[in-house]
Design a protein around this motif. Structure first.
Motif, PDB file in Angstrom:
ATOM      1  N   ASN A 162       0.615  -1.316  -0.584  1.00 29.92           N
ATOM      2  CA  ASN A 162       0.004   0.081   0.298  1.00 29.92           C
ATOM      3  C   ASN A 162       0.865   1.543   0.043  1.00 29.92           C
ATOM      4  OD1 ASN A 162      -0.155   1.352   2.659  1.00 29.92           O
ATOM      5  ND2 ASN A 162      -0.272  -0.791   3.065  1.00 29.92           N
ATOM      6  N   TYR A 163      -0.497   1.708  -0.410  1.00 33.88           N
ATOM      7  CA  TYR A 163       0.761   3.607  -0.597  1.00 33.88           C
ATOM      8  C   TYR A 163       0.287   4.567   0.197  1.00 33.88           C
ATOM      9  CZ  TYR A 163       3.247   8.072  -2.015  1.00 33.88           C
ATOM     10  OH  TYR A 163       3.757   9.000  -2.195  1.00 33.88           O
ATOM     11  N   ALA A 164       0.362   5.561   0.871  1.00 34.64           N
ATOM     12  CA  ALA A 164      -0.568   6.642   1.099  1.00 34.64           C
ATOM     13  C   ALA A 164      -0.146   7.546   1.824  1.00 34.64           C
ATOM     14  CB  ALA A 164      -1.136   6.045   2.731  1.00 34.64           C
ATOM     15  N   ASN A 165      -0.449   9.271   1.286  1.00 37.30           N
ATOM     16  CA  ASN A 165       0.232  10.151   1.497  1.00 37.30           C
ATOM     17  C   ASN A 165      -0.967  11.025   1.682  1.00 37.30           C
ATOM     18  OD1 ASN A 165       2.049  13.210   1.224  1.00 37.30           O
ATOM     19  ND2 ASN A 165       2.763  11.546  -0.452  1.00 37.30           N
ATOM     20  N   VAL A 166      -1.044  10.809   3.511  1.00 32.52           N
ATOM     21  CA  VAL A 166      -2.124  12.188   3.608  1.00 32.52           C
ATOM     22  C   VAL A 166      -2.181  13.724   3.377  1.00 32.52           C
ATOM     23  CG1 VAL A 166      -3.205  10.742   5.447  1.00 32.52           C
ATOM     24  CG2 VAL A 166      -1.259  11.939   6.410  1.00 32.52           C
ATOM     25  N   GLN A 167      -0.770  13.863   2.959  1.00 33.34           N
ATOM     26  CA  GLN A 167      -0.712  15.730   3.361  1.00 33.34           C
ATOM     27  C   GLN A 167      -1.011  16.166   1.912  1.00 33.34           C
ATOM     28  OE1 GLN A 167       3.882  15.601   3.558  1.00 33.34           O
ATOM     29  NE2 GLN A 167       4.013  15.709   5.618  1.00 33.34           N
ATOM     30  N   LEU A 168      -1.095  15.554   0.790  1.00 36.73           N
ATOM     31  CA  LEU A 168      -2.066  15.139  -0.436  1.00 36.73           C
ATOM     32  C   LEU A 168      -3.068  15.252  -0.646  1.00 36.73           C
ATOM     33  CD1 LEU A 168       1.329  14.087  -2.677  1.00 36.73           C
ATOM     34  CD2 LEU A 168       0.635  16.518  -2.340  1.00 36.73           C
ATOM     35  N   GLY A 169      -4.487  15.445   0.651  1.00 32.48           N
ATOM     36  CA  GLY A 169      -5.421  15.035   0.094  1.00 32.48           C
ATOM     37  C   GLY A 169      -6.076  14.067  -0.494  1.00 32.48           C
ATOM     38  N   ASN A 170      -6.938  14.277  -1.142  1.00 33.08           N
ATOM     39  CA  ASN A 170      -7.676  12.843  -1.511  1.00 33.08           C
ATOM     40  C   ASN A 170      -6.878  12.226  -3.095  1.00 33.08           C
ATOM     41  OD1 ASN A 170      -9.472  12.601   0.669  1.00 33.08           O
ATOM     42  ND2 ASN A 170     -10.694  13.834  -0.131  1.00 33.08           N
ATOM     43  N   ILE A 171      -6.573  10.831  -3.565  1.00 32.28           N
ATOM     44  CA  ILE A 171      -6.194  10.785  -4.006  1.00 32.28           C
ATOM     45  C   ILE A 171      -7.437  10.932  -5.351  1.00 32.28           C
ATOM     46  CG2 ILE A 171      -5.396   8.526  -5.947  1.00 32.28           C
ATOM     47  CD1 ILE A 171      -4.427   7.569  -3.143  1.00 32.28           C
ATOM     48  N   THR A 172      -7.444  11.443  -6.605  1.00 36.76           N
ATOM     49  CA  THR A 172      -8.331  11.571  -7.716  1.00 36.76           C
ATOM     50  C   THR A 172      -8.362  10.634  -8.306  1.00 36.76           C
ATOM     51  OG1 THR A 172      -7.846  14.160  -6.731  1.00 36.76           O
ATOM     52  CG2 THR A 172      -8.621  13.269  -9.292  1.00 36.76           C
ATOM     53  N   SER A 173      -7.375  10.223  -8.421  1.00 34.85           N
ATOM     54  CA  SER A 173      -7.350   9.160 -10.115  1.00 34.85           C
ATOM     55  C   SER A 173      -5.360   8.386  -9.725  1.00 34.85           C
ATOM     56  CB  SER A 173      -7.626   9.537 -11.187  1.00 34.85           C
ATOM     57  OG  SER A 173      -5.955  10.281 -11.568  1.00 34.85           O
ATOM     58  N   ALA A 174      -5.976   7.082 -10.412  1.00 42.08           N
ATOM     59  CA  ALA A 174      -5.100   6.077 -10.881  1.00 42.08           C
ATOM     60  C   ALA A 174      -4.564   5.689 -11.927  1.00 42.08           C
ATOM     61  CB  ALA A 174      -5.125   5.105  -9.642  1.00 42.08           C
ATOM     62  N   ASN A 175      -2.868   5.269 -12.347  1.00 38.88           N
ATOM     63  CA  ASN A 175      -2.923   4.259 -13.083  1.00 38.88           C
ATOM     64  C   ASN A 175      -2.106   3.423 -13.277  1.00 38.88           C
ATOM     65  OD1 ASN A 175      -2.394   4.005 -16.355  1.00 38.88           O
ATOM     66  ND2 ASN A 175      -4.244   5.573 -16.931  1.00 38.88           N
ATOM     67  N   THR A 176      -2.570   2.110 -13.991  1.00 40.67           N
ATOM     68  CA  THR A 176      -1.181   1.317 -13.357  1.00 40.67           C
ATOM     69  C   THR A 176      -1.269   0.813 -14.928  1.00 40.67           C
ATOM     70  OG1 THR A 176      -3.229  -0.534 -13.187  1.00 40.67           O
ATOM     71  CG2 THR A 176      -2.084   0.649 -11.393  1.00 40.67           C
ATOM     72  N   PHE A 177      -1.333   1.733 -16.033  1.00 40.35           N
ATOM     73  CA  PHE A 177      -1.063   1.236 -16.967  1.00 40.35           C
ATOM     74  C   PHE A 177       0.585   0.886 -17.641  1.00 40.35           C
ATOM     75  CE2 PHE A 177       0.461   1.489 -21.641  1.00 40.35           C
ATOM     76  CZ  PHE A 177      -0.454   0.634 -22.102  1.00 40.35           C
ATOM     77  N   ASN A 178       1.479   1.166 -17.272  1.00 40.23           N
ATOM     78  CA  ASN A 178       3.058   0.769 -16.565  1.00 40.23           C
ATOM     79  C   ASN A 178       2.878   0.545 -15.548  1.00 40.23           C
ATOM     80  OD1 ASN A 178       5.518   0.715 -16.757  1.00 40.23           O
ATOM     81  ND2 ASN A 178       6.031   2.337 -17.987  1.00 40.23           N
ATOM     82  N   PRO A 179       3.131  -0.530 -14.995  1.00 35.18           N
ATOM     83  CA  PRO A 179       3.211  -1.532 -13.558  1.00 35.18           C
ATOM     84  C   PRO A 179       4.432  -1.059 -12.997  1.00 35.18           C
ATOM     85  CG  PRO A 179       3.463  -3.128 -15.010  1.00 35.18           C
ATOM     86  CD  PRO A 179       2.998  -1.548 -15.861  1.00 35.18           C
ATOM     87  N   LEU A 180       5.647  -0.661 -13.651  1.00 31.37           N
ATOM     88  CA  LEU A 180       7.089   0.025 -13.473  1.00 31.37           C
ATOM     89  C   LEU A 180       6.888   1.439 -12.688  1.00 31.37           C
ATOM     90  CD1 LEU A 180       8.921  -1.939 -15.548  1.00 31.37           C
ATOM     91  CD2 LEU A 180       8.434  -2.518 -13.595  1.00 31.37           C
ATOM     92  N   LYS A 181       5.725   2.275 -13.758  1.00 26.36           N
ATOM     93  CA  LYS A 181       5.601   3.978 -13.455  1.00 26.36           C
ATOM     94  C   LYS A 181       4.182   4.014 -13.516  1.00 26.36           C
ATOM     95  CE  LYS A 181       9.761   4.904 -15.929  1.00 26.36           C
ATOM     96  NZ  LYS A 181       9.828   5.421 -17.337  1.00 26.36           N
ATOM     97  N   ILE A 182       3.634   3.417 -11.670  1.00 22.08           N
ATOM     98  CA  ILE A 182       2.177   3.873 -11.964  1.00 22.08           C
ATOM     99  C   ILE A 182       2.386   4.996 -11.442  1.00 22.08           C
ATOM    100  CG2 ILE A 182       0.482   3.540  -9.857  1.00 22.08           C
ATOM    101  CD1 ILE A 182       2.212   0.572  -9.331  1.00 22.08           C
ATOM    102  N   ASN A 183       1.217   5.512 -12.014  1.00 20.73           N
ATOM    103  CA  ASN A 183       0.788   7.335 -11.610  1.00 20.73           C
ATOM    104  C   ASN A 183       0.053   7.224 -10.451  1.00 20.73           C
ATOM    105  OD1 ASN A 183      -1.129   8.570 -13.770  1.00 20.73           O
ATOM    106  ND2 ASN A 183      -0.411   7.693 -14.626  1.00 20.73           N
TER     107      ASN A 183
END
Length: 259
Positions: free
Chosen positions: A63-84
């Motif tokens: 898992n990954y969390a970053n509470v300082q940045l607020g809510n996750i708007t979107s996530a993309n795993t098309f490139n599993p080595l560079k997930i955004n």
């Protein structure tokens, strides 16, 4: 030639054909998460719950969390080595590796020129597609060199969804569906007839309208409705020929077959 056929398909996506697409039920299981992101070929499940991004495999859960940045708007795993991951409220994107370790942070607030971003998606190499809300244009942004490799003409209607692979980018707005090459050249502009979300598998495009899904393959001449049982479609994913539909309580899996 293959993509030319796909463009013809986009230009006549509502029509009649003898081709039918059926979905055969494979499995259905309970699932309680805030949002599913992807299911890969190894059946790893990527999802978001309690503002934390998860990757669940058969052996472990990361898992990954970053509470300082607020809510996750979107996530993309098309490139599993560079997930955004995109945090719209803080105008920031995070790039993760396949172990969900942070490898790059893109704070658009500090970039010159400033970019107010509303949507992002994966590009090739060290790029991401971003929609610049101030300029109302799609940009292919190189986050390592802080340069823009390609831009599109301004888009006037509200953006609903953005999807991409290494070769193409699809932008769905309230008025039109746009298809671009990796260099930002416009290939097709089709009136949106009520679609609200997209999914892609290679060059196959799937669109959601209400509780119905439409899709096409390059050799077809229009989008066709997928024959499905009555389901509440909150989210959908496609991996190869497998369709996943999520209603916030149950994840249902279908095999797609063209007849």
């Amino acid at each position: 030639m293959k993509y030319t056929q796909f463009l013809v398909l986009l230009c006549c996506f509502i029509g009649t054909s003898q081709t039918s697409i059926t979905a055969s039920l494979i499995d259905s299981k309970p699932l309680k998460v805030d949002s599913i992101v992807a299911i890969d070929n190894f059946e790893s499940l990527y999802y978001i719950t309690n503002n934390t991004f998860y990757k669940k495999t058969k052996n472990k859960t990361l898992n990954y969390a970053n509470v300082q940045l607020g809510n996750i708007t979107s996530a993309n795993t098309f490139n599993p080595l560079k997930i955004n991951l995109f945090y719209k409220d803080f105008n920031t994107a995070i790039i993760l590796d396949n172990r969900l370790a942070e490898i790059f942070k893109i704070d658009f607030n500090t970039k010159q020129p400033y970019k107010y971003v509303s949507h992002i998606s994966t590009g090739y190499d060290n790029t991401i597609w971003i929609f610049n809300q101030d300029l109302l244009q799609l940009e292919l942004y190189d986050y390592k060199s802080n340069t823009t490799r390609a831009t599109t003409m301004p888009i006037q209607s509200k953006v609903l969804d953005l999807k991409s692979n290494y070769n193409y980018c699809w932008l769905l707005t309230e008025n039109y569906l746009y298809t671009y090459t990796y260099t930002g050249s416009l290939l097709a502009k089709v009136k949106n007839e009520g679609f609200t979300a997209m999914g892609i598998v290679n060059e196959t495009l799937i669109l959601n309208k209400g509780n119905e899904l439409y899709f096409s393959q390059p050799e077809q001449e229009q989008f066709k409705s997928i024959a499905l049982p009555q389901l509440l479609i909150k989210q959908f994913l496609v991996t190869n020929q497998t369709l996943y539909i999520y209603d916030k309580e149950t994840l249902t899996q279908f095999h797609l077959k063209i007849e």
